[in-house]
Each structure stands twice: as structure tokens, then as C-alpha cells.
Write a protein that holds these residues in place. Structure first.
Motif, PDB file in Angstrom:
ATOM      1  N   THR A  19       0.848  -1.196   0.000  1.00 51.97           N
ATOM      2  CA  THR A  19       0.000   0.000   0.000  1.00 51.97           C
ATOM      3  C   THR A  19       0.884   1.246   0.000  1.00 51.97           C
ATOM      4  N   TYR A  31      -7.902   7.564  -1.739  1.00 54.09           N
ATOM      5  CA  TYR A  31      -8.044   6.157  -1.363  1.00 54.09           C
ATOM      6  C   TYR A  31      -6.964   5.879  -0.335  1.00 54.09           C
ATOM      7  N   GLN A  36      -7.046   0.951   1.266  1.00 55.36           N
ATOM      8  CA  GLN A  36      -6.286  -0.018   0.478  1.00 55.36           C
ATOM      9  C   GLN A  36      -6.067  -1.299   1.276  1.00 55.36           C
ATOM     10  N   HIS A  37      -5.681  -1.127   2.528  1.00 54.55           N
ATOM     11  CA  HIS A  37      -5.417  -2.258   3.409  1.00 54.55           C
ATOM     12  C   HIS A  37      -6.650  -3.152   3.539  1.00 54.55           C
ATOM     13  N   GLN A  39      -9.226  -3.440   1.521  1.00 54.21           N
ATOM     14  CA  GLN A  39      -9.575  -4.104   0.261  1.00 54.21           C
ATOM     15  C   GLN A  39      -8.661  -5.303  -0.013  1.00 54.21           C
ATOM     16  N   THR A  56       4.399  -1.091   3.206  1.00 52.04           N
ATOM     17  CA  THR A  56       3.707   0.187   3.004  1.00 52.04           C
ATOM     18  C   THR A  56       4.691   1.339   2.933  1.00 52.04           C
ATOM     19  N   VAL A  87      -1.708  -5.506  -5.122  1.00 53.28           N
ATOM     20  CA  VAL A  87      -1.823  -4.058  -4.900  1.00 53.28           C
ATOM     21  C   VAL A  87      -3.230  -3.611  -5.259  1.00 53.28           C
ATOM     22  N   HIS A  88      -3.620  -2.479  -4.684  1.00 48.02           N
ATOM     23  CA  HIS A  88      -4.917  -1.904  -5.020  1.00 48.02           C
ATOM     24  C   HIS A  88      -4.918  -1.409  -6.469  1.00 48.02           C
ATOM     25  N   LYS A  89      -3.797  -0.784  -6.881  1.00 52.03           N
ATOM     26  CA  LYS A  89      -3.670  -0.236  -8.226  1.00 52.03           C
ATOM     27  C   LYS A  89      -2.187  -0.229  -8.592  1.00 52.03           C
ATOM     28  N   ARG A  92       0.331   2.332  -7.396  1.00 54.21           N
ATOM     29  CA  ARG A  92       0.791   2.300  -6.010  1.00 54.21           C
ATOM     30  C   ARG A  92       2.250   1.847  -5.971  1.00 54.21           C
ATOM     31  N   SER A 116      -3.388  -6.816  -9.563  1.00 54.38           N
ATOM     32  CA  SER A 116      -3.863  -5.461  -9.304  1.00 54.38           C
ATOM     33  C   SER A 116      -5.390  -5.488  -9.310  1.00 54.38           C
ATOM     34  N   SER A 118      -7.756  -3.035  -8.965  1.00 56.09           N
ATOM     35  CA  SER A 118      -8.496  -2.017  -9.720  1.00 56.09           C
ATOM     36  C   SER A 118      -8.486  -2.303 -11.214  1.00 56.09           C
TER      37      SER A 118
END
Length: 480
Positions: A19, A31, A36-37, A39, A56, A87-89, A92, A116, A118
Motif C-alpha cells: 500500500t 483512497y 487499500q489495506h 480491500q 507500506t 496491490v490496489h492499483k 501504487r 492489481s 483495480s
């Protein structure tokens, strides 16, 4: 992850979660790390994964990979500590397309999945691998475009007289703003190198002398022949900037904004000596031999070699025909250095004007001038065609045919140009050379060997001698 022989996993997949947010404002309004964590945790739970570690980087930009969290992630990835990175995106991890592609390559090399949420990317499936392929294409485009932009910027700097040096140049200290400031402790040795070379010392001798005195290059490395020659040819030392970005590009030379270390007159003198040595027009032998390399035998064409008779108290120097001494094909005898010097003085005084008319090459080589004119005219034509094609006034087929024919023609005439012998350019006129020799005759015995050789080798390109019976004479003199 432990797997069976057929590749099916035993136990849960070990997941590394990452994150990042770049500013406190993002963490409050965007976000956030917490979002993020949550999700990522939910994804691992839904897919029955084991969380190996959460990496992080709070409040850190993604312009490069120099972040504690991502560096730790990379170290553990290389060590094979987990099975997938989530990862969220993708941004990141990094916003740099080249860095991202490098990470994807590392993930594939270690047989680790990259997920990823997203973008719904998973490199373990065909669509994810297609993404990696496309990412590689974009990364290549990015690198090529970046290289072109960097070159454009460097050319603009060069045209303004600004240097493109990215590390310290010996003799200068590079400031944070790019300015070059003279480092006097090093600059004095730069001057010493130029002075010694102009005085006749070769680059190996200069390098050995610097090393013996404990003088080291940047970062403590020793000097050698090639490093000395690079320094002697570096135009930055006489206050200029010199840049050539491609092999066929014309070099950009401008007066720089930095302080010179070497006087332009000394710099140019050293360049003349270097060029004449490359062309074999100056002997690179010891300064014990004033006429080394320039005296030729009229009978066999071999060069006369300098020798010292150590049996005599004065260690008298003389010259022997190479054709007789080394090849055994000539019967011409040797001649003492003193007798040879007197022969030259006598001949140039009596026949100076005759040799001037007969042997000094013309300043203009008509054939070479015509070829260079044709090359310039071709360059002008190609430039006009490029402009016409760019403006839409010339069809591509016509433009392509003309350019192809022109380049074939240029190739042929450049081959022809390479066969024309180079002219030797001297800083002395033939009349001045004759006068200089005659003026020095009375004081010749007072000069040191080094000075004598400097004079003779800067004035003469070739002296052809012959012995008829007991009489020595000069058949030909070619001025430098």
C-alpha cells in the motif's frame, strides 16, 4: 509455496500486500492506506490466501523505486519469500513505466503472480500476460522517446556553450548547478601534462611520471597512456565545449562558460603534435635521437635508426640505414649526428629556395576540394528534398528514390576521398623554416637534445640522404 509433482499447490498461497499514498492529503481525502489495506485483506480472505507481510510507504511519491517499503518488497521477492504480490492499483508500486516493466519482469522471473485489483490484472492468466506484453511495448517507446528528448536537451546546451559533463572532470569540480569550478591542485597537473607533451614527452612517460609521484585520477585510479591522451585532446581544458551525439553528426564546438585551464595556443600546439604523430610524421622514439624517424635512405627507402656508441666517453650518436642493419639489403654506411646536422645546415643554406619550390606541397588539393564540394552540394539537395517531403510537396516514392540514389553516390565519392593522401599542414612557411635553420646554425651545439629534436621534427617531414663514395648529400627535403 510447496507444490505437488503435477504443480498443484499444497497449503495456502503466500501473499505480499503493498500500500502507498503520496501525501497526507491523499491519505485523508483519497483512497487512504486504511481503505487499500481493507480491500487487500478482503481479497486474500475471499481467495483463502495466507498473508506473508504487508509492505507500506505512507506519504511517499512513486516517481521512482527509492522507497523503504518497495525496496523491502523487492528484497523479499528476490529471496522467494512469497507467491504473489497484490496491490490496489499498479500506480501504487510506481508511476514510472520503465520501473513498472522492470518489476513485472522480476515477478515473472521468480514465478510470482502480480495482481492489481483495480485494473483486474493477474499475470498468471493469458490476459495478464497480454498486459505484460503491451507494457513492454510502451516501456520501449518510453525509453526511445526519453533518449531523443535527452539528446535534444544536450544539443541545446552545447549550442549555448554549456557542457554536458555529468561527473567530475579531472581539474574541475562540478557544482550542484552544473558549473565547472577549477580545482587548482589538479589543474596544475593538467598544465604539467600539456607542457611535458609539448616538450616532447610521450603519453606513456607522462603517465608513469604521474603515477610515480602519487598523482591519481578521479576516484583514485592510476594514469595510463589512453587516459593521458584523452586529457590532452579534451577541449574543455582550453575553455571550449565539444559534443558529438552520433557517429555521423558534425561535432558542436562552442566557447564554454567555464574557466579554461590551458592556454589555447598551448592546446593547439599539442593537437598539432598529436596529429603529426598519428600520421607517422614525428618520431615517437627517445629524445636521444634528434633525427629519429625523418631521415630516409635514398637507395633502399628504409629509415635511418638512431644508435649510441657507449664505448666512447661522449656516447656519440649516429644513424644507421635500416635496410643494411635490419634487412641486409643495402650497402649505405652510417652517419654521425653531428655530420648529419652540418649536412642539413649546408644544404638548406645553399639550396633552400630550390627545395622550397620543388618539395613544399601546394596548399590546395584540387581533387579533394572538388569532392568536398560535391558532398556539400549533396547535403544541400537532401535538405531541400526533406523539407519538400515534410511540407507535402514531394510524393514519398519520389523522395525515397532520390535519397537512395544520392546516398549511393555519396558512398562512392567518400570512398574516392579516402584514397587521396592527406596533406601535411605546417605552422611554418617553407621560407620561414629555411631561415630558422640557418639562424640556428651558429648556436646548434648549445641546445639540449630535446630542443634540437623539437626543432628538426617540427620543420622536416622527410630528409632523404645518399652516400656516393666518401661524399654525403641530400637528395630530397620535404618540409613539414
Amino acid at each position: 509455496m510447496i507444490v505437488k509433482a503435477d504443480g498443484t499447490p499444497i497449503g495456502k498461497i503466500r501473499a505480499a500486500l503493498y500500500t502507498r499514498v503520496s501525501t497526507e492529503r491523499q491519505s485523508q481525502e483519497g483512497y487512504s492506506l486504511e481503505a487499500q489495506h481493507d480491500q487487500l485483506i478482503a481479497y486474500t480472505n475471499d481467495n483463502k490466501m495466507q498473508i506473508f507481510k504487508i509492505y507500506t510507504d505512507p506519504g511517499v511519491s512513486a516517481k521512482n523505486l527509492k522507497r523503504p517499503g518497495v525496496q523491502e518488497l523487492i528484497r523479499d521477492l528476490k529471496a522467494g519469500m512469497f507467491d504473489c504480490v497484490i496491490v490496489h492499483k499498479l500506480d501504487r508500486l510506481t508511476r514510472n513505466i520503465s520501473d513498472l516493466y522492470g518489476l513485472v519482469e522480476l515477478v515473472n522471473e521468480k514465478n510470482v503472480k502480480l495482481i492489481s485489483l483495480s485494473e483486474q490484472i493477474d499475470t498468471s492468466n493469458p490476459m495478464g500476460r497480454m498486459f505484460v506484453y503491451l507494457l513492454g511495448i510502451f516501456a520501449q517507446m518510453f525509453r526511445e522517446n526519453l533518449g531523443e528528448e535527452v539528446t535534444k536537451g544536450m544539443k541545446k546546451r552545447a549550442e549555448k556553450g554549456l557542457h554536458n559533463i555529468t561527473v567530475d572532470l579531472y581539474g574541475y569540480e562540478r557544482q550542484d548547478n552544473g558549473d565547472l569550478i577549477v580545482k587548482e591542485e589538479e589543474a596544475k597537473w593538467v598544465r604539467w601534462m600539456f607542457e611535458r607533451y609539448a616538450a616532447g614527452d610521450g603519453s606513456p612517460k607522462i603517465a608513469k611520471s604521474l603515477n610515480r609521484q602519487g598523482i591519481r585520477r578521479n576516484k583514485g585510479s592510476k594514469w595510463d597512456h589512453s587516459k593521458v591522451m584523452l586529457s590532452l585532446g579534451n577541449k574543455h581544458y582550453c575553455g571550449q565545449v565539444h559534443n558529438k551525439f552520433k557517429k555521423d553528426d558534425e561535432a558542436i564546438v562552442r566557447q564554454g562558460t567555464h574557466e579554461p585551464i590551458i592556454d589555447p595556443e598551448l592546446f593547439n600546439r599539442v593537437q598539432v603534435i598529436m596529429e603529426r604523430k598519428r600520421e607517422g610524421l614525428i618520431s615517437q622514439n627517445s629524445y636521444d635521437y634528434v633525427f629519429g624517424g625523418i631521415v630516409k635512405c635514398a637507395k633502399c627507402g628504409y629509415t635511418y635508426t638512431g644508435l649510441t656508441d657507449k664505448r666512447t666517453p661522449s656516447h656519440a650518436r649516429h644513424y644507421a640505414c635500416g635496410g643494411k642493419a635490419r634487412a641486409g639489403i643495402c650497402d649505405q654506411g652510417g652517419i654521425s649526428e653531428k655530420k648529419l646536422a652540418n649536412l642539413i645546415f649546408k644544404t638548406t643554406f645553399a639550396k633552400g629556395e630550390e627545395y622550397t619550390r620543388k618539395h613544399v606541397p601546394s596548399k590546395q588539393n584540387d581533387e579533394e576540394a572538388e569532392i568536398r564540394k560535391a558532398i556539400r552540394e549533396s547535403e544541400a539537395r537532401r535538405e531541400r528534398w526533406q523539407m519538400a517531403y515534410g511540407d507535402g510537396n514531394m510524393p514519398y516514392e519520389d523522395f525515397s528514390k532520390r535519397m537512395q540514389a544520392e546516398m549511393l553516390m555519396i558512398t562512392e565519392i567518400e570512398k574516392k576521398l579516402s584514397t587521396i593522401p592527406k596533406q601535411v599542414v605546417s605552422h611554418l612557411s617553407s621560407e620561414a623554416a629555411v631561415k630558422m635553420i640557418n639562424d640556428m646554425k651558429e648556436n646548434w651545439d648549445l641546445f639540449e637534445q630535446r630542443t634540437k629534436k623539437d626543432i628538426m621534427q617540427s620543420i622536416f617531414q622527410r630528409i632523404v640522404i645518399r652516400k656516393d663514395g666518401d661524399i654525403w648529400r641530400i637528395d630530397e627535403i620535404v618540409w613539414a
